[in-house]
Design a protein around this motif. Structure first.
Motif, PDB file in Angstrom:
ATOM      1  N   SER A  77       0.445  -0.968   0.146  1.00  0.00           N
ATOM      2  CA  SER A  77       0.059  -0.053  -0.094  1.00  0.00           C
ATOM      3  C   SER A  77       1.040   1.071   0.044  1.00  0.00           C
ATOM      4  CB  SER A  77      -0.992   0.171   1.202  1.00  0.00           C
ATOM      5  OG  SER A  77      -0.488  -0.416   2.555  1.00  0.00           O
ATOM      6  N   ASP A 131      -9.893   1.171  -0.378  1.00  0.00           N
ATOM      7  CA  ASP A 131      -9.008   2.720  -0.105  1.00  0.00           C
ATOM      8  C   ASP A 131      -9.542   3.287   0.839  1.00  0.00           C
ATOM      9  OD1 ASP A 131      -7.404   2.007  -2.222  1.00  0.00           O
ATOM     10  OD2 ASP A 131      -7.590   3.381  -3.012  1.00  0.00           O
ATOM     11  N   ASP A 145      -3.339   4.240   0.188  1.00  0.00           N
ATOM     12  CA  ASP A 145      -4.048   3.528  -1.331  1.00  0.00           C
ATOM     13  C   ASP A 145      -3.480   1.669  -1.301  1.00  0.00           C
ATOM     14  OD1 ASP A 145      -5.014   5.738  -1.781  1.00  0.00           O
ATOM     15  OD2 ASP A 145      -3.327   6.732  -2.046  1.00  0.00           O
TER      16      ASP A 145
END
Length: 798
Positions: free
Chosen positions: A503, A552, A544
């Protein structure tokens, strides 16, 4: 009539007698026209007197040439002629000031010898004469209605305290829960039962932004002193916990040229070098600079661990006019470690027996490392507005960069017969936080109702931008974390897993606030210190995910208009003793998460403190006793063995908690050549039902360190020693049988000696853990304290 210690009273009488002789005896003096600071130092050295002056008063001033056979006071009067300055005599100390007595507080510096002031470098003292960490008002320790300790430059040099964790171990009221090597998040500093999360540099707040342990490996070479304010400190910090604030005060340029080099060697191939050069850059002394650097490389008592530290610091001061001072500077610190472990090995065997590890046994994987790099730039502009008021604007930006590949053998429990059963925890975290800060304040004094009062009004703002990649923590695809045989393990097997980036995490934290405080003198003996701060806080976390199947997330939290009041009262019983009381509130949004990933509600509470303080021998010896109570809701309590969804430690909120305790501290000069710092602290944290919390933090600590100069031996031998004792700590539900693990109380004894081989060259020897005490530094792993070790340093002043 107050009783005085007989030894000190006799010494004072002798000092006054000698002072009178020194002040009356004519000297052959030949001082050229030069910066006033240089002439004052040379006069003091020639006459054997202490001349103390606020460094701002002599900036840019030139002294006339003075020569002939003169009494010291006559020579001093000639040097000060036309400068607008005067002097007052106290024993063998001459204090330079303006006739009005009102000066800008840029730090009182002793031109030569010992004199209490804000700056501690060169004083040889274990205490400080002024501190502003509590209220931003320049108050003495006795005038401050809270517990405050100052680790001076002399104390740090005497014990070779080169890292912030070293300083914290020796500081009254602080303790360290260290479960792994320094350079990770496993070396928390505690005060009054709470982890210290408030850090300042030159009084400016540093936001933790989810990783405040980055400050704990700070190198001390660039700092004059460390001020530690225990208790709630919301007046200046705004958002913060009630444990303590640690304020690191940088070294400043000196009014005359001073340079030194230091080389140090010690146990486990420890090597360190330091360079410190500073002084005026022009004949007028209106432009001054200082450069400080250090390099250190060392192995450890722990197998395979290797560390490298690099430090560079530069600062320039410029007098833009008689009332204006501009300061700019930068510092950089690099701390790198190979074969680095976040923890020790498991505490228990599979059969429930306590594992028997050597202190040198490492839990680190051979591929694990820690890199911590930090570069900051800062500037300030100080303006004297009139004889009573001054203003200061400070700007700063700090760029952090850390990268830690984590691998440590703390999972499972070993089979005593085969060595199987232990596994690695593995992962990675890295980021490049950038913090900018601004502080604008005006400080001064005013007359009202026949009394002189002090006040400060200001505004501060800090913003941190934190961009990082999120990695898998602890569990990885197609990777076996098992250690084949922990007893023959060399850290290489299993190999490093493929730690995947999963992420992109973006944090933005911003805090701003307006604050004001004032000391109102109701009478000559009674002072009221009142203040308040209105704070706004905002934190945005954006995640994200690289996996398109995962959603998200954006988490935004904010608080606005949070008011933090502060009230204190100080009553002077006589010229030495005073009593005080203070009150403030506590408010801190928390980043701690539950097992479901939700954040705990903000920490809220109140802090009360009462006590007594005393100052003796012209404030060169300080004594303090404090009793306190802290009431809190939503206190974060860790849940052993439980993790939040992001792999971090999981917590639960405990409300109705109470923390009670007392602290006793003595610091400063007991007699000429005899410095000491001694303290006893007791702290108890309980939940609403009276059950103990934070049992892995000692309830009681005793700390003592003292030095004495034997002037009759050669050029003057200084010897010293101390002891740090703490009560037992324990954790429940440990090991396969879910038992209590206890580290009994223990004491660590240290010794030191310093000898001036020549006027410029000195040697310092430190022996640490003299009795080779064996102890665990936490109750969560087998990490143990350092065995007996030694360092020898040589310092040359030129």
């Amino acid at each position: 009539m107050p009783m005085q210690p007989t030894l000190r009273a006799l010494a004072a009488a002798v000092a006054l007698s000698l002072a009178g002789h020194a002040l009356a005896a004519p000297l052959a003096i030949d001082l050229p026209a030069q910066p006033l600071a240089a002439s004052l130092r040379q006069l003091g050295e020639a006459a054997g007197l202490t001349i103390a002056v606020d460094s701002s008063l002599v900036q840019g001033l030139q002294a006339p040439a003075v020569s002939g056979r003169l009494e010291p006071l006559e020579a001093l009067s000639r040097l000060l002629s036309g400068s607008g300055l005067s002097y007052q005599q106290s024993g063998n100390t001459l204090v330079i000031s303006r006739p009005s007595g009102d000066t800008m507080e840029l730090g009182v510096t002793s031109i030569n010898g010992v004199a209490p002031g804000a700056v501690t470098e060169g004083t040889g003292s274990y205490t400080s004469g002024s501190t502003s960490t509590a209220t931003k008002l320049p108050l003495s320790i006795r005038e401050t209605p809270q517990s405050i300790s100052v680790m001076t430059r002399q104390r740090m040099d005497d014990q070779g305290l080169t890292q912030l964790l070293d300083v914290a171990r020796q500081t009254p009221g602080l303790s360290i829960n260290q479960s792994g090597n320094a350079g990770s998040d496993s070396s928390s500093i505690y005060s009054r039962g709470f982890a210290v999360e408030n850090y300042q540099v030159d009084g400016e707040q540093r936001l933790d932004s989810n990783y405040n342990s980055i400050f704990q490996t700070s190198d001390m070479v660039i700092y004059d002193r460390v001020e530690i304010l225990r208790g709630a400190t919301g007046l200046l910090n705004g958002i913060g916990t009630p444990g303590a604030t640690i304020n690191l005060i940088r070294k400043r340029p000196t009014a005359d040229l001073r340079s030194s080099v230091m080389f140090q060697g010690g146990s486990w191939d420890h090597y360190r070098g330091e360079l410190d050069v500073g002084g005026p850059l022009n004949d007028e002394g209106t432009l001054r600079a200082r450069v400080v650097g250090a390099y250190q490389e060392n192995d450890s008592y722990i197998d395979r661990l290797h560390e490298r530290k690099q430090v560079l610091y530069g600062i320039v001061e410029a007098d833009l006019g008689a009332d204006t001072l501009l300061t700019v500077g930068m510092d950089a610190q690099y701390h790198d470690a190979d074969d680095h472990a976040r923890s020790g090995r498991p505490l228990f065997n599979q059969d429930g027996s306590l594992a028997d590890w050597s202190r040198s046994d490492s839990a680190a994987a051979a591929w694990a490392y820690s890199e911590r790099h930090f570069v900051s730039a800062f500037a300030s502009l100080e303006q004297r507005l009139n004889d009573d008021w001054s203003a200061k604007l400070s700007l700063s930006q700090g760029r952090f960069e850390y990268d830690e590949v984590i691998g440590y053998a703390a999972g499972g429990a070993p089979d005593p017969a085969t060595g199987a059963g232990v596994s690695l925890w593995a992962g990675r975290w890295e980021a490049k936080p950038v913090q900018t800060g601004l502080d604008l304040s005006t400080t001064g004094a005013f007359d009202l109702f026949g009394q002189r009062h002090d006040a400060v009004i200001g505004y501060s703002r800090q913003h941190t931008q934190y961009r990082t990649t999120g990695y898998n923590l602890w569990w990885h695809d197609d990777w076996d974390s098992s250690v084949p045989n922990i007893y023959t393990w060399n850290g290489k097997d299993p190999a490093r897993p493929d730690i995947k980036a999963v992420s992109r995490l973006d944090f933005d934290e911003e805090q701003s606030g307006a604050y004001a405080s004032t000391r109102l003198r109701a009478t000559d003996d009674l002072s009221l210190i009142l203040g308040g701060r209105v704070s706004d806080w905002e934190n945005t976390r954006k995640n994200d995910n690289f996996d398109p199947s995962l959603e998200d997330t954006v988490d935004k939290r904010s608080e606005s208009g949070v008011f933090t009041p502060y009230a204190g009262v100080v009553y002077d019983i006589d010229e030495h003793w005073s009593v005080y009381a203070s009150y403030t509130t506590i408010f801190k949004p928390q980043s701690a998460q539950t097992v479901t990933g939700s954040y705990l509600d903000p920490l809220e509470g109140k802090g009360y403190e009462v006590g007594g303080k005393a100052a003796f021998f012209d404030d060169q010896l300080n004594l303090g006793l404090a009793l306190y109570q802290i009431e809190q809701d939503n206190l974060a309590v860790s849940i052993p063995g439980e993790f939040a969804p992001d792999g971090s430690q999981a917590y639960r909120a405990e409300s109705g908690t109470k923390t009670r305790g007392f602290e006793l501290e003595l610091s400063g000069e007991l007699a000429p050549g005899w410095q000491a710092m001694a303290s006893f602290s007791r702290n108890l944290v309980q939940d609403a039902d009276g059950n103990k919390l934070n049992t892995d933090i000692p309830q009681n600590t005793f700390k003592l360190f003292t030095t004495y100069e034997l002037r009759g031996i050669g050029n003057g031998l200084t010897v010293g020693g101390g002891v740090n004792w703490q009560s037992e700590i324990y954790s429940n539900d440990m090991g396969p049988n879910r038992v209590r693990f206890t580290q009994d109380d223990y004491a660590v004894v240290d010794l030191m000696a310093r000898y001036p081989i020549t006027h410029q060259l000195s040697a310092t020897l430190n022996l640490n853990n003299l009795l080779d005490e064996e102890y665990y530094t936490s109750t969560s792993s087998s990490y143990q304290g350092a065995p007996r070790n030694a360092t020898l340093g040589l310092k040359y002043d030129f």
